[in-house]
Each structure stands twice: as structure tokens, then as C-alpha cells.
Scaffold this motif. Structure first.
Motif, PDB file in Angstrom:
ATOM      1  N   ASP A  48       0.855  -1.180   0.000  1.00  0.00           N
ATOM      2  CA  ASP A  48       0.000   0.000   0.000  1.00  0.00           C
ATOM      3  C   ASP A  48       0.894   1.234   0.000  1.00  0.00           C
ATOM      4  OD1 ASP A  48      -2.518  -1.064  -0.081  1.00  0.00           O
ATOM      5  OD2 ASP A  48      -2.858  -1.004   2.078  1.00  0.00           O
ATOM      6  N   PRO A  49       0.347   2.397  -0.315  1.00  0.00           N
ATOM      7  CA  PRO A  49       1.157   3.621  -0.192  1.00  0.00           C
ATOM      8  C   PRO A  49       1.436   3.949   1.266  1.00  0.00           C
ATOM      9  CG  PRO A  49      -1.127   4.155  -0.670  1.00  0.00           C
ATOM     10  CD  PRO A  49      -1.008   2.658  -0.793  1.00  0.00           C
ATOM     11  N   PHE A  50       2.529   4.675   1.502  1.00  0.00           N
ATOM     12  CA  PHE A  50       2.823   5.190   2.842  1.00  0.00           C
ATOM     13  C   PHE A  50       3.358   6.610   2.718  1.00  0.00           C
ATOM     14  CE2 PHE A  50       6.706   3.179   1.453  1.00  0.00           C
ATOM     15  CZ  PHE A  50       7.757   3.879   2.026  1.00  0.00           C
ATOM     16  N   LEU A  51       3.306   7.361   3.826  1.00  0.00           N
ATOM     17  CA  LEU A  51       3.577   8.796   3.797  1.00  0.00           C
ATOM     18  C   LEU A  51       4.968   9.107   4.326  1.00  0.00           C
ATOM     19  CD1 LEU A  51       0.136  10.168   5.044  1.00  0.00           C
ATOM     20  CD2 LEU A  51       0.868   9.616   2.709  1.00  0.00           C
ATOM     21  N   ALA A  58       2.592  20.114   2.051  1.00  0.00           N
ATOM     22  CA  ALA A  58       2.804  18.995   1.138  1.00  0.00           C
ATOM     23  C   ALA A  58       3.189  17.739   1.915  1.00  0.00           C
ATOM     24  CB  ALA A  58       3.890  19.340   0.113  1.00  0.00           C
ATOM     25  N   VAL A  59       3.084  16.596   1.249  1.00  0.00           N
ATOM     26  CA  VAL A  59       3.558  15.333   1.801  1.00  0.00           C
ATOM     27  C   VAL A  59       3.874  14.410   0.632  1.00  0.00           C
ATOM     28  CG1 VAL A  59       1.273  14.233   1.963  1.00  0.00           C
ATOM     29  CG2 VAL A  59       3.087  13.536   3.543  1.00  0.00           C
ATOM     30  N   ARG A  60       4.794  13.497   0.845  1.00  0.00           N
ATOM     31  CA  ARG A  60       5.161  12.555  -0.212  1.00  0.00           C
ATOM     32  C   ARG A  60       4.455  11.219   0.000  1.00  0.00           C
ATOM     33  NH1 ARG A  60      11.677  13.699  -1.081  1.00  0.00           N
ATOM     34  NH2 ARG A  60      11.554  15.958  -0.698  1.00  0.00           N
ATOM     35  N   VAL A  61       4.026  10.621  -1.110  1.00  0.00           N
ATOM     36  CA  VAL A  61       3.372   9.323  -1.105  1.00  0.00           C
ATOM     37  C   VAL A  61       4.279   8.336  -1.833  1.00  0.00           C
ATOM     38  CG1 VAL A  61       1.345   8.001  -1.835  1.00  0.00           C
ATOM     39  CG2 VAL A  61       1.082  10.378  -1.068  1.00  0.00           C
ATOM     40  N   VAL A  62       4.555   7.197  -1.197  1.00  0.00           N
ATOM     41  CA  VAL A  62       5.493   6.216  -1.734  1.00  0.00           C
ATOM     42  C   VAL A  62       4.820   4.852  -1.770  1.00  0.00           C
ATOM     43  CG1 VAL A  62       7.738   5.089  -1.418  1.00  0.00           C
ATOM     44  CG2 VAL A  62       7.459   7.507  -0.802  1.00  0.00           C
ATOM     45  N   TRP A  63       5.070   4.089  -2.817  1.00  0.00           N
ATOM     46  CA  TRP A  63       4.635   2.694  -2.871  1.00  0.00           C
ATOM     47  C   TRP A  63       5.565   1.902  -3.793  1.00  0.00           C
ATOM     48  CZ3 TRP A  63       2.534   6.580  -5.668  1.00  0.00           C
ATOM     49  CH2 TRP A  63       2.180   6.371  -6.998  1.00  0.00           C
ATOM     50  N   PHE A  64       5.404   0.565  -3.787  1.00  0.00           N
ATOM     51  CA  PHE A  64       6.325  -0.315  -4.505  1.00  0.00           C
ATOM     52  C   PHE A  64       5.548  -1.303  -5.369  1.00  0.00           C
ATOM     53  CE2 PHE A  64       8.577   1.106  -0.767  1.00  0.00           C
ATOM     54  CZ  PHE A  64       9.852   1.378  -1.238  1.00  0.00           C
ATOM     55  N   GLU A 126       4.846  13.809  -4.842  1.00  0.00           N
ATOM     56  CA  GLU A 126       4.646  14.831  -3.825  1.00  0.00           C
ATOM     57  C   GLU A 126       3.287  15.492  -4.048  1.00  0.00           C
ATOM     58  OE1 GLU A 126       7.205  18.144  -1.464  1.00  0.00           O
ATOM     59  OE2 GLU A 126       7.413  18.159  -3.644  1.00  0.00           O
ATOM     60  N   ILE A 127       2.467  15.473  -2.996  1.00  0.00           N
ATOM     61  CA  ILE A 127       1.143  16.081  -3.051  1.00  0.00           C
ATOM     62  C   ILE A 127       1.242  17.466  -2.431  1.00  0.00           C
ATOM     63  CG2 ILE A 127      -1.291  15.779  -2.506  1.00  0.00           C
ATOM     64  CD1 ILE A 127       0.067  13.550  -4.209  1.00  0.00           C
ATOM     65  N   GLU A 312      17.312   3.863  -0.119  1.00  0.00           N
ATOM     66  CA  GLU A 312      16.487   3.885  -1.331  1.00  0.00           C
ATOM     67  C   GLU A 312      15.005   3.684  -1.018  1.00  0.00           C
ATOM     68  OE1 GLU A 312      19.978   2.079  -4.278  1.00  0.00           O
ATOM     69  OE2 GLU A 312      18.175   0.910  -3.862  1.00  0.00           O
ATOM     70  N   ILE A 313      14.700   2.990   0.066  1.00  0.00           N
ATOM     71  CA  ILE A 313      13.300   2.737   0.417  1.00  0.00           C
ATOM     72  C   ILE A 313      12.639   3.981   0.997  1.00  0.00           C
ATOM     73  CG2 ILE A 313      11.883   1.561   2.175  1.00  0.00           C
ATOM     74  CD1 ILE A 313      13.355  -0.995   1.519  1.00  0.00           C
ATOM     75  N   PHE A 314      13.357   4.712   1.852  1.00  0.00           N
ATOM     76  CA  PHE A 314      12.753   5.840   2.556  1.00  0.00           C
ATOM     77  C   PHE A 314      13.133   7.173   1.920  1.00  0.00           C
ATOM     78  CE2 PHE A 314      12.998   2.408   5.672  1.00  0.00           C
ATOM     79  CZ  PHE A 314      11.654   2.328   6.022  1.00  0.00           C
ATOM     80  N   SER A 315      12.270   8.158   2.126  1.00  0.00           N
ATOM     81  CA  SER A 315      12.513   9.513   1.623  1.00  0.00           C
ATOM     82  C   SER A 315      13.315  10.265   2.682  1.00  0.00           C
ATOM     83  CB  SER A 315      11.194  10.235   1.348  1.00  0.00           C
ATOM     84  OG  SER A 315      10.419   9.529   0.420  1.00  0.00           O
ATOM     85  N   LEU A 316      14.610  10.230   2.566  1.00  0.00           N
ATOM     86  CA  LEU A 316      15.472  10.957   3.488  1.00  0.00           C
ATOM     87  C   LEU A 316      15.743  12.351   2.928  1.00  0.00           C
ATOM     88  CD1 LEU A 316      18.027   8.114   4.301  1.00  0.00           C
ATOM     89  CD2 LEU A 316      15.916   8.690   5.500  1.00  0.00           C
ATOM     90  N   PRO A 317      15.857  13.358   3.799  1.00  0.00           N
ATOM     91  CA  PRO A 317      16.112  14.720   3.293  1.00  0.00           C
ATOM     92  C   PRO A 317      17.347  14.806   2.411  1.00  0.00           C
ATOM     93  CG  PRO A 317      15.445  14.800   5.590  1.00  0.00           C
ATOM     94  CD  PRO A 317      15.619  13.351   5.247  1.00  0.00           C
TER      95      PRO A 317
END
Length: 533
Positions: A48-51, A58-64, A126-127, A312-317
Motif C-alpha cells: 500500500d502507499p505510505f507517507l 505537502a507530503v510525499r506518497v510512496v509505494w512499490f 509529492e502532493i 532507497e526505500i525511505f525519503s530521506l532529506p
């Protein structure tokens, strides 16, 4: 200590890289991998997507997915009238091997005989244009090469909460596919109202390059499923089997991780199992000293250690750093890269451990483990320490109401993993009269503990209120004389026990350093729980 080419971590470095031979071998491996992975269902989203990384609007939505696809989008809004296109990247180091529980493979039904690449694609959108405090419906859609479109269920998202907003934040760590993780998360959402964020203090999985541990381990307790209410973990007690699904959490709220030792892979090998690779990191300074600028970054990681899958999995700054700082409502969260390789305290002749090398390796320097060596320096003058000094002086930190620092290794604990001190191992070699090596051992000077001697004074002076960490798999709470709070967590409840009274840590005999068998080695008395579980 200089490593000559013949003593390099993988043997001779230059002579082993015949491009034609490696090309053929990798073509065979990749082909086999594609055939094996083809047995897994692909006409669905892998997660599922995660935030990730919310900001003021804004917030980023990520899924695989397990297919590259031709288009990946987030649709959102009250009528799902808005959409945002996702950027797609492929994870570079995800594999399955003979120890994976994936597809039809089990302990007694082996499909893989060695590591095989598992292609997985990450999608991030990015929403923007969001309003704090307003939850917006959203769902993700991925279109396969065949034209088939796959969508998630609808979920909700929101940007950063405004200062002054009351928050409920789940503090957890050390999930590692443990038996009670799905259970604890499910019971948590059954008893606690809606959360606002999750802070995870490291050790999210066991072997970071084993894809199924993140996504679909067939025992039911992989990392993402337990945090998305999609787990299927079975626990049996008194002849009764109960199925636990975890909690639907990160589809709606952001997750902020810190890196632990189980997010770091050791030296790469196409032949060794993922477990063997994980347990075989090599001090980077030794390889850099031997080869200097002759290695590119990929080669350097392959010969030492890497955390590529985690980053690579997580959105790090900053993808180049495993430490960062973010503001979430009234909280300024600083996540640091403070962890080392865990090694056994065993002193047997076959132990490549915290305190010694194996007898068989005394004259095989390429096989040395170098004790419990640190992955990223934190002492004064190091890049991470300098970055932290700048962060503690930043306007964002200064104006935050709550200042929290999160990392993996414990500064204060009644647990096992706080011993020995967090410092670089000092090697001692003992020889007999003929010059033959009798022992290679390691000591850890307590007066050089980087967390206690260097980091804690810096955090106390800056006004940090809470230091949060994991690693020893138990719940501990402490307060320093200057009012700095310490909290040690595990996967929302499990425990490996505390070293108090008659329960004593293993302490190596006849070593020169003073290691603590009981209590907190760094001198604080624990604050005991006042509520009976």
C-alpha cells in the motif's frame, strides 16, 4: 593497518574483474532470478502507499511494485479530482536467497540456492497545496505494460501539523519480523485513538537486502505489512491459533526512521548467502587506506558495507546521509546514524566476536572481523558531529517546543547491547616466544565512549529534552542530573530482559577494561514502571 591487494576483503581486487566473465555470469544469474521471481504474483501492488517527509503544505506518497509500469499516479481530493505523477526508481540491491521465506519457498522447500536479484520499483509523488489539519482522501494507481491498471484502497493524507497541535506519536523499534510485532501493533490501534506519526529507532528488518523481509515474507510479519494492516501472522497458544494483521497506520500518517545495525549490509558477494554478507562488514578506513581514490563509491561499498536499500526505500532529506532533522508540529526530530556491527560476546576459538578473532583467522587478515566497529563516526570533528553542531544552532531547532534526538545504540540501558562501550575497538595481538600468534583480541576504553563523552554533553547543553533509542529489546527509562530524559524501546512491547540482581551480562575475564555485568554501565538509575502490564 594497510591492506595489500592480496589481502583485500575479496582477495585480489583488479585481477578478479574480467568484464566478459562477469558479464556472462551475471546474465545467467539475472535470467535465473527472473524465472524464479516470475513465480511470485505481480498483478498487484507490492505495498500500500505510505507517507513520508510532510511539510507545511505537502507530503510525499510512496509505494512499490514488482513491475516498472508505464505510469504511476496519486489521485486525491474530495472527489479524487486532482492527480500527481510519481517518479519511479528501481531498488539496486534487493535479493532473495536460500534463507528467504518468499513465494512457495520455506525452510524445507528450497527454491533458491544462492542470492538472486529481485527487481522492485519504487514510486514517489509529492502532493502539494494541502492545508494543515485537513485530511484529504487519496489512492495510488499503477499501470502495467499490458495496460492493466492497479489501484490501492482510498486512504487519507495531510501535511505537517501546525505548532500547538496536540500529537500522538508511536515510538517503536527493532521490529525485525519478531513474533509479537504484528500482535502489538494490532492491539495498539485497537486501544489508542488515531496516531499522528511513527518514530522508529532502527532495526526495521533483519537482513536489509532481503526483499521479502520488507514486503512479503510468507511467515506473515514483513515490515510493511505489519504497519499497513496487511500482515497474516499466526500465533498459537494452548492449541488455539490466532491470526494478527498488524495495523493500518502508515497509509495515513508519516513514518520517520533512524538507521540501525540491521539496516547495514556487509561485503557484497554473488555467491555467499545474504546472512553471510550481512555479518561480514569491513572497516571502511582500511579499504580507503589501501586503495585511495582507485575505487568508485559502488566498489567501496561492495568491499566494506552499505545501507543502500534502507536509503532507497525511505525519503530521506539527503540521500547521501543517514542522519537528518525535520520539524513535525511542535517537535524538532533529529535522527542520527549511531550504530555498529553486532558481534557475539563468545570467547570460543571459533568466535569472530566483540572481543576476539577466530583462531583459524590469526594469519588471514582478510577474514578478520575487527570487533564491534562503528559504521559512521560521531566523535568531534567528524562530518556527522559537525552537522549536528550546526543543527543545534539552527532557528528550526531553537524555536521548537519539543527537541527529540533519536538513534539506535543505547546511551543508558539495563540491556545487553550497551556493553562494551561505544568506541573504536583497540586491537591487541599476543604472540608466543617463536612469534606465532596466540590471540587477537579487542578492548573498548570506557573513557573514549563517543556517546557518553562527546554526544551527551552536546545534547544537554543544547536543551534536548528526550533521547530515544532501541537495540537491546526492552523498555527502559532514565533521567540525567541535568533533566535530560532517556527512553529505550522495542517493538511496542517485547522484551529480552534487564540485567539486574542475579541476572548478569557476559563479561570477558582477564580483560583490562571494566565492563559492567549489571545495571546501567553509565551510572543512571532506571525509573521503574508504576503501572502493572
Amino acid at each position: 593497518m594497510l591492506i595489500t591487494p592480496s589481502e583485500s576483503p575479496q582477495g585480489s581486487f583488479r585481477s578478479s574483474r574480467n568484464p566478459w566473465v562477469f558479464g556472462v555470469l551475471w546474465l545467467i544469474v539475472i535470467t535465473l532470478g527472473v524465472l524464479m521471481i516470475a513465480q511470485l504474483p505481480q498483478s498487484q501492488l507490492l505495498t500500500d502507499p505510505f507517507l513520508q517527509l510532510p511539510t507545511a503544505n505537502a507530503v510525499r506518497v510512496v509505494w512499490f511494485t514488482e513491475f516498472p509500469g508505464i505510469e504511476h499516479r496519486v489521485i486525491y481530493g474530495e472527489q479524487f479530482q486532482e492527480n500527481a505523477q510519481a517518479n519511479t526508481t528501481q531498488l539496486s540491491r534487493t535479493y532473495e536467497d536460500q534463507d528467504s521465506y518468499v513465494g512457495v519457498q520455506t525452510k524445507d522447500n528450497k527454491i533458491y540456492t544462492k542470492p538472486v536479484r529481485r527487481p522492485i520499483w519504487r514510486h514517489e509523488a509529492e502532493i502539494q497545496g494541502l492545508t494543515p489539519g485537513i485530511k484529504v482522501p487519496y489512492q495510488v494507481t499503477s499501470t502495467m505494460e499490458t495496460g492493466q491498471t492497479i489501484s490501492s484502497k482510498p486512504f487519507t493524507l495531510a501535511p505537517n501539523p501546525q505548532p500547538g497541535t496536540p500529537l500522538k506519536i508511536l515510538l517503536t523499534s527493532d521490529h525485525q519480523l519478531k513474533p509479537m510485532t504484528a500482535t502489538n501493533l494490532q492491539k495498539m490501534i485497537e486501544t489508542v485513538d488515531q496516531l499522528d506519526a511513527i518514530f522508529v529507532a532502527g532495526d526495521l528488518v533483519n537482513i536489509p537486502d532481503r526483499a521479502s523481509e520488507w514486503f512479503d515474507d510468507n511467515r506473515g510479519g514483513a515490515f510493511f505489512p505489519v504497519l499497513q494492516g496487511r500482515a497474516h501472522y499466526k500465533l498459537e497458544k494452548d492449541g488455539v491459533t490466532t491470526l494478527y494483521t498488524g495495523g493500518e497506520l502508515i497509509q495515513h500518517i508519516p513514518l520517520f526512521p533512524a538507521i540501525g545495525n540491521h539496516e547495514v549490509m556487509g561485503r557484497f558477494s554473488p555467491e555467499k548467502s545474504l546472512n553471510e554478507q550481512f555479518n561480514d562488514p569491513y572497516p571502511r578506513a582500511l579499504v580507503e587506506k589501501a586503495y585511495g581514490s582507485n575505487l568508485d563509491q559502488t566498489e567501496l561499498k561492495n568491499y566494506t558495507f552499505n545501507s543502500d536499500t534502507y536509503s532507497e526505500i525511505f525519503s530521506l532529506p539527503d540521500k547521501k546521509k543517514n542522519y537528518y532533522a525535520v520539524t513535525f508540529g511542535d517537535v524538532r526530530l533529529i535522527a542520527l546514524y549511531i550504530t555498529n556491527i553486532w558481534r557475539t560476546p563468545n570467547l570460543g576459538q571459533d568466535a569472530r566476536g566483540k572481543y576476539r578473532e577466530r583462531d583459524q583467522d590469526f594469519n588471514q587478515m582478510k577474514n578478520w572481523g575487527y570487533g564491534q566497529h562503528i559504521f559512521e563516526p560521531i566523535q568531534p570533528g567528524s562530518p556527522q558531529y559537525t552537522w549536528l553542531q550546526q543543527e543545534l544552532e539552527s532557528p528550526e531547532f531553537q524555536r521548537a517546543k519539543y527537541k527529540i534526538v533519536m538513534f539506535h545504540h543505547p546511551p543508558h540501558s539495563l540491556g545487553d547491547n550497551i556493553v562494551p562501550p561505544y568506541t573504536n575497538p583497540v586491537q591487541f595481538t599476543e604472540q608466543d616466544g617463536s612469534g606465532q600468534i596466540k590471540m587477537i583480541r579487542y578492548e573498548y576504553p570506557k573513557q573514549q565512549d563517543y556517546i557518553i563523552q562527546d554526544l551527551m554533553p552536546l545534547l544537554e547543553k543544547a536543551g534536548v529534552q528526550l533521547v530515544y533509542y532501541g537495540h537491546s529489546h526492552l523498555w527502559n527509562r532514565f533521567i540525567s542530573d541535568r533533566g535530560l530524559h532517556f527512553l529505550e524501546s522495542s517493538n511496542v512491547g517485547n522484551t529480552y530482559g534487564a540485567y539486574l540482581g542475579k541476572k548478569r551480562r557476559f563479561i570477558p575475564p582477564a580483560f583490562t577494561e571494566a565492563y559492567s555485568a549489571v545495571g546501567d554501565p553509565n551510572g543512571l538509575k532506571p525509573i521503574m514502571p508504576t503501572l502493572k502490564p
